[in-house]
Design a protein around this motif. Structure first.
Motif, PDB file in Angstrom:
ATOM      1  N   ALA A  89       0.724  -1.167   0.104  1.00 21.21           N
ATOM      2  CA  ALA A  89      -0.125  -0.010  -0.126  1.00 21.21           C
ATOM      3  C   ALA A  89       0.795   1.335  -0.051  1.00 21.21           C
ATOM      4  O   ALA A  89       0.335   2.465  -0.459  1.00 21.21           O
ATOM      5  N   TYR A  90       2.192   1.274   0.412  1.00 17.95           N
ATOM      6  CA  TYR A  90       3.044   2.271   0.355  1.00 17.95           C
ATOM      7  C   TYR A  90       4.386   1.906   0.334  1.00 17.95           C
ATOM      8  O   TYR A  90       4.710   0.962   0.308  1.00 17.95           O
ATOM      9  N   GLY A  91       5.057   2.746  -0.046  1.00 19.02           N
ATOM     10  CA  GLY A  91       6.494   2.836  -0.037  1.00 19.02           C
ATOM     11  C   GLY A  91       6.747   2.580  -1.780  1.00 19.02           C
ATOM     12  O   GLY A  91       6.013   2.973  -2.514  1.00 19.02           O
ATOM     13  N   PRO A  92       8.038   2.453  -2.103  1.00 14.66           N
ATOM     14  CA  PRO A  92       8.405   2.695  -3.505  1.00 14.66           C
ATOM     15  C   PRO A  92       7.593   1.878  -4.441  1.00 14.66           C
ATOM     16  O   PRO A  92       7.537   2.169  -5.753  1.00 14.66           O
ATOM     17  N   ARG A  97      -1.375   2.947  -5.894  1.00 15.03           N
ATOM     18  CA  ARG A  97      -1.115   4.150  -6.851  1.00 15.03           C
ATOM     19  C   ARG A  97      -1.930   4.245  -7.816  1.00 15.03           C
ATOM     20  O   ARG A  97      -2.172   3.407  -8.624  1.00 15.03           O
ATOM     21  N   GLY A  98      -2.860   5.369  -7.923  1.00 17.13           N
ATOM     22  CA  GLY A  98      -3.713   5.582  -9.191  1.00 17.13           C
ATOM     23  C   GLY A  98      -4.838   5.409  -8.755  1.00 17.13           C
ATOM     24  O   GLY A  98      -5.964   5.470  -9.661  1.00 17.13           O
ATOM     25  N   LYS A  99      -5.360   4.401  -7.949  1.00 13.19           N
ATOM     26  CA  LYS A  99      -6.913   3.888  -7.634  1.00 13.19           C
ATOM     27  C   LYS A  99      -7.524   5.009  -6.979  1.00 13.19           C
ATOM     28  O   LYS A  99      -6.962   5.606  -6.321  1.00 13.19           O
ATOM     29  N   GLU A 100      -8.838   4.888  -7.067  1.00 12.58           N
ATOM     30  CA  GLU A 100      -9.563   5.872  -6.499  1.00 12.58           C
ATOM     31  C   GLU A 100     -10.221   5.441  -5.330  1.00 12.58           C
ATOM     32  O   GLU A 100     -10.632   4.278  -5.220  1.00 12.58           O
ATOM     33  N   LEU A 101     -10.259   6.344  -4.303  1.00 12.18           N
ATOM     34  CA  LEU A 101     -10.905   5.905  -2.949  1.00 12.18           C
ATOM     35  C   LEU A 101     -12.059   7.079  -2.653  1.00 12.18           C
ATOM     36  O   LEU A 101     -12.000   8.206  -2.673  1.00 12.18           O
ATOM     37  N   LEU A 102     -13.342   6.178  -2.463  1.00 16.92           N
ATOM     38  CA  LEU A 102     -14.327   7.148  -1.967  1.00 16.92           C
ATOM     39  C   LEU A 102     -14.917   6.448  -0.840  1.00 16.92           C
ATOM     40  O   LEU A 102     -15.413   5.478  -0.679  1.00 16.92           O
ATOM     41  N   VAL A 103     -15.217   7.484   0.233  1.00 14.71           N
ATOM     42  CA  VAL A 103     -15.925   7.343   1.413  1.00 14.71           C
ATOM     43  C   VAL A 103     -17.001   7.512   1.132  1.00 14.71           C
ATOM     44  O   VAL A 103     -17.571   8.722   0.831  1.00 14.71           O
ATOM     45  N   GLN A 133      -5.626  11.275   4.220  1.00 14.58           N
ATOM     46  CA  GLN A 133      -4.219  11.510   4.242  1.00 14.58           C
ATOM     47  C   GLN A 133      -3.925  10.031   3.853  1.00 14.58           C
ATOM     48  O   GLN A 133      -2.843   9.896   3.512  1.00 14.58           O
ATOM     49  N   SER A 134      -4.769   9.087   4.357  1.00 15.00           N
ATOM     50  CA  SER A 134      -4.440   7.610   4.117  1.00 15.00           C
ATOM     51  C   SER A 134      -4.326   7.395   2.431  1.00 15.00           C
ATOM     52  O   SER A 134      -3.427   6.681   1.915  1.00 15.00           O
ATOM     53  N   ALA A 135      -5.298   7.888   1.727  1.00 14.06           N
ATOM     54  CA  ALA A 135      -5.321   7.995   0.323  1.00 14.06           C
ATOM     55  C   ALA A 135      -4.206   8.764  -0.293  1.00 14.06           C
ATOM     56  O   ALA A 135      -3.347   8.122  -1.048  1.00 14.06           O
ATOM     57  N   ILE A 141      -6.305   8.283  -5.398  1.00 14.17           N
ATOM     58  CA  ILE A 141      -6.915   9.652  -5.489  1.00 14.17           C
ATOM     59  C   ILE A 141      -7.979   9.702  -4.507  1.00 14.17           C
ATOM     60  O   ILE A 141      -9.044   8.831  -4.780  1.00 14.17           O
ATOM     61  N   PHE A 142      -8.323  10.523  -3.688  1.00 13.31           N
ATOM     62  CA  PHE A 142      -9.325  10.685  -2.697  1.00 13.31           C
ATOM     63  C   PHE A 142     -10.315  11.397  -3.148  1.00 13.31           C
ATOM     64  O   PHE A 142     -10.310  12.468  -4.074  1.00 13.31           O
TER      65      PHE A 142
END
Length: 195
Positions: A89-92, A97-103, A133-135, A141-142
């Protein structure tokens, strides 16, 4: 075709009015998967590999839940703690990356209680900053959150069951239209251009 993944976090979905309606409506859409964390993991023992695989296949990720104590339900927090690992989920080598997140969340209190000087002192947008911030941290992409207020039913309270069910259908309709719009844009983006 765009793939949508809904992560449903509700401690008692069978007795839910709003979140149950929303999840059922979304599950009817093509290329959409609803993962009910309470049903899959009643013991909170998250299958990390299965959840990561579901995320990899998705273009749009939706967190669907009732707002609990100004945050997400415990099962969703546990899911994030277990699944959003370094190297995935994070790091190099972030694979999100590039996926959309919708709450997409339902809140018991009225909108005017979520304001400076209101009963809850902060706006819902301010209270959703940790998810935003997690996104950001994962490279997702939030998207602007979809929030419905006045979504709690108590016998003798201000909201009838019918009121809440109607608002839940409206919320689900908005969410369905948003998914369909994003899917149409996704198809158009991936269509080969005429030369």
């Amino acid at each position: 075709m765009m793939k949508t993944l809904m992560i449903l976090a509700h401690s008692n979905i069978q007795n839910s009015l709003a979140n149950k309606i929303i999840a059922e409506k979304i599950s009817l859409l093509a290329d959409t998967e609803v993962r009910n964390l309470g049903q899959l993991y009643p013991d909170f023992q998250i299958d990390i590999a299965a959840e990561q695989q579901a995320l990899l296949q998705a273009d749009l990720i939706i967190f669907q839940y009732p707002f609990h104590w100004y945050s997400v339900p415990g099962i969703l927090k546990e899911w994030m703690d277990r699944v959003f690992l370094f190297g995935f989920a994070y790091g190099p080598d972030s694979q999100l990356r590039g996926k959309e997140l919708l709450v997409s969340t339902t809140i018991g209190g009225p909108l005017n209680s979520y304001a400076a000087g209101g009963h809850n002192h902060f706006t819902t947008q301010e209270l959703l900053r940790p998810l935003e911030q997690s996104a950001n941290f994962t490279g997702m992409i939030f998207q602007p959150p979809l929030i419905s207020h006045d979504m709690v039913y108590k016998a003798g309270g201000d909201n009838s069951r019918e009121d809440i069910m109607q608002r839940a259908h409206e919320h689900a309709g908005q969410l369905c239209r948003l998914i369909q719009q994003k899917s149409a844009a996704f198809i158009q983006k991936d269509a080969p251009s005429a030369a």
